[in-house]
Scaffold this active site. Structure first.
Site, PDB file in Angstrom:
ATOM      1  N   HIS A 143       0.817  -1.214   0.000  1.00 16.76           N
ATOM      2  CA  HIS A 143       0.000   0.000   0.000  1.00 16.76           C
ATOM      3  C   HIS A 143       0.850   1.262   0.000  1.00 16.76           C
ATOM      4  CE1 HIS A 143       0.444  -0.262   4.505  1.00 16.76           C
ATOM      5  NE2 HIS A 143       0.474   1.047   4.381  1.00 16.76           N
ATOM      6  N   ASP A 174       0.170  -7.610   1.285  1.00 18.74           N
ATOM      7  CA  ASP A 174       0.596  -6.226   1.521  1.00 18.74           C
ATOM      8  C   ASP A 174       2.118  -6.104   1.588  1.00 18.74           C
ATOM      9  OD1 ASP A 174       0.372  -3.543   1.835  1.00 18.74           O
ATOM     10  OD2 ASP A 174      -0.477  -3.573   3.855  1.00 18.74           O
ATOM     11  N   SER A 252       4.744   2.157   8.059  1.00 17.62           N
ATOM     12  CA  SER A 252       4.428   1.123   7.075  1.00 17.62           C
ATOM     13  C   SER A 252       5.676   0.703   6.316  1.00 17.62           C
ATOM     14  CB  SER A 252       3.396   1.634   6.069  1.00 17.62           C
ATOM     15  OG  SER A 252       2.107   1.544   6.580  1.00 17.62           O
TER      16      SER A 252
END
Length: 591
Positions: A143, A174, A252
């Site tokens: 993402h 992911d 992230s």
């Protein structure tokens, strides 16, 4: 500043899973809602909902789903776990060499405009984290680099950014694999080694570049839970590590370390709720290794496979007796996906007793490490797409073994668009496009219609290649007078022929020799166009609305009907929930 997040909402409006990419704007640091910068275009919300507001976690915080990611043995050194036990003293963490392997990611995103599929949205930027794994490659979250037009990375203590290339993107897990070709970037670099799956209460250190500053950030905590977890970005269910270390937007793609300085996973999302605190999630190295080995084996990422069956637990003794199951084991097959290979060997009413020799409990769990059990779907993580699993099955009281090929699941309504740009065709101002979750999100559920939304949430693909094709809007013109207010309606047939997918619709339009084009929509609504007038009006409509082409490039290619005559194509959808989580009942499990 504001933080643009991708979220999977659950348990009402007070809790959500957030993907933790950081999108800088000019607003307060405390705001967590995705907002546009003042005077600018609205930023991409990047909100990834599950198929139902209750589809992530229940009120007690337990998650359900498919677990994938058992470590595969490979000879390649960069994919091996490092069992070295060189403890890192807390006082030396600042100078620890492994911190220098963590880099900051700068990404410029240009997402498709699903409502106007011939164009892109305004670009926006975000930052995240990544880390070196050797051989000129980096790992980060998918993402963080979705719809990327430019990706740059910067090492700790350096003031120069280097252009990176996305080699592979695993939406379901992911994870994304990046490469940097500049040799200068890799000077004196020491890639990280992947450690083994941690134990409960093991110390964990999360490293990355979250909001609040430009330098590296370190937070510490412990492993609080290891179980199957819903991945918000890919709407998938894989093994996940829950930790209590602070994870914030920008973390992230950053690594999580154990006390030996080994990477035990990748930070990727957090759980926000008024009733819970400090719940973050890490992608374990078992899932990471599966991703890397998949890429090495196939030269691309092919995805995690699934069995494609809806299972019911067999906790009730009377139910087991009725099915002639003697032991306190097994799960009942209630539905088999038509597009799965399991549909060739499994039937409704079968009881799956074992998977590759491992006995399946009546609650759909299998042994996991010592004194633990985990979802049966965890065993599928040992497999790659195209591999075979041996199932022990009781059918009508008779035990047998069957072999099933495992492949990635086929979604009738995809969560992500392959290739980055949606397909479309414009016929006399009628804009047709396949239904997808990003389109539903962009249009808002209220405008889609309850019946169509129910199909999107609960229906299964009856054959590979099937799509729900909708009329998204009508571009007003003399050729389509009376249809201007139509929008977000499913088109079922053209001149009596049932539509299989968007490419099939384009083929039917091109090959038609009839005087009229008769479109049949849901609820028996008709739209009739005179074919010659529709063709002649095309260029004027494209010019009036500034549209470069009447169809997307993929529909220019000749249509090849690989589906043939699909049986029961004209029958109504046999609706079935695609996940037990969507109906708030854990007695049914998709595997």
């Amino acid at each position: 500043m504001a933080i643009a997040i991708a979220s999977c909402c659950f348990s009402g409006l007070t809790s959500a899973v957030k993907l933790i990419r950081y999108v800088p704007t000019h607003r307060s640091l405390v705001s967590l809602a995705p907002k546009a910068a003042k005077g600018g275009a609205p930023q991409k919300k990047y909100q990834r909902k599950a198929k139902d507001d209750n589809s992530y976690l229940y009120g007690d915080g337990k998650s359900q789903g498919t677990a994938f990611g058992i470590q595969r043995k490979e000879k390649k050194e960069e994919l091996q776990f490092d069992s070295k036990e060189s403890l890192v003293e807390a006082g030396n963490l600042q100078e620890a060499a492994f911190l220098n392997a963590v880099v900051k990611v700068y990404c410029t995103h240009t997402a498709p405009d699903y409502s106007l599929p011939w164009q892109k949205q305004r670009q926006y930027t975000s930052t995240g984290s990544a880390f070196m794994i050797g051989d000129g490659k980096l790992l980060t979250n998918a993402h963080c680099v979705e719809h990327d037009t430019q990706v740059k990375v910067k090492r700790r203590g350096d003031d120069k950014k280097y252009v990176a290339k996305v080699l592979a993107r695993g939406v379901d897990c992911d994870i994304a694999l990046l490469s940097v070709e500049h040799k200068e970037f890799w000077e004196e670099a020491k890639p990280l080694k992947l450690g083994r799956l941690p134990r409960l209460q093991d110390a964990v250190t999360v490293v990355g570049y979250p909001l609040g500053g430009d330098t590296i950030s370190v937070t510490k905590g412990v492993v609080s839970r290891i179980e199957v977890t819903s991945y918000a970005h890919g709407s998938s269910d894989l093994l996940g590590i829950q930790i209590d270390a602070a994870i914030n937007p920008g973390n992230s793609g950053g690594p999580a370390f154990n006390d030996q300085g080994e990477c035990i996973g990748v930070a990727f999302q957090v759980y926000r709720s008024e009733e819970a605190e400090n719940i973050g999630y890490v992608i374990p190295t078992t899932v990471v290794s599966h991703f890397l080995n998949d890429y090495e084996r196939n030269g691309k990422y092919t995805g995690f496979p699934c069995l494609g069956v809806l299972l019911q637990k067999l906790e009730n003794p009377a139910l087991r007796a009725c099915l002639k199951v003697q032991s306190n084991e097994g799960v009942l097959v209630r539905r088999v996906e038509p597009t799965s290979d399991a549909s060739k060997v499994l039937k409704e009413g079968d009881v799956i007793m074992s998977f590759d020799g491992v006995h399946v409990g009546c609650e759909g769990t299998v042994p996991f490490r010592s004194n633990e059990r985990i979802a049966f779907r965890y065993l599928i993580s040992q497999k790659f797409a195209g591999e075979v699993a041996e199932l022990g099955v009781i059918r009508a009281g008779i035990f047998m073994t069957v072999k099933v090929f495992l492949n990635p699941r086929v979604h009738l309504v995809p969560y992500h668009i392959d290739g980055g740009q949606p397909s479309y065709i414009i016929v006399a101002g009628l804009v047709f496009t396949p239904l997808s979750e990003p389109l539903i999100e962009e249009e808002c559920e209220d405008s889609i219609g309850l019946k169509l939304l129910t199909k999107a949430r609960y229906s299964l693909a009856r054959f590979k290649g099937e799509q729900i094709v909708i009329l998204s809007q009508v571009l007003a013109n003399e050729a389509n007078i009376g249809y201007e207010d139509m929008g977000n309606q499913q088109v079922l047939r053209l001149n009596g022929t049932r539509i299989k997918n968007i490419h099939h619709l384009a083929h039917l339009v091109d090959s038609s020799k009839d005087k009229y084009l008769v479109f049949e929509f849901e609820d028996n609504y008709l739209a009739v166009l005179e074919r010659e007038i529709a063709i002649s009006a095309s260029s004027q409509i494209l010019g009036d609305y500034g549209i470069p082409s009447e169809r997307s490039p993929d529909l220019v290619e000749p249509y090849v009907d690989s589906l043939g005559d699909v049986h029961s194509l004209d029958q109504e959808f046999n609706d079935s929930p695609v996940s037990s989580l969507e109906i708030g009942f854990d007695g049914l499990l998709w595997t």
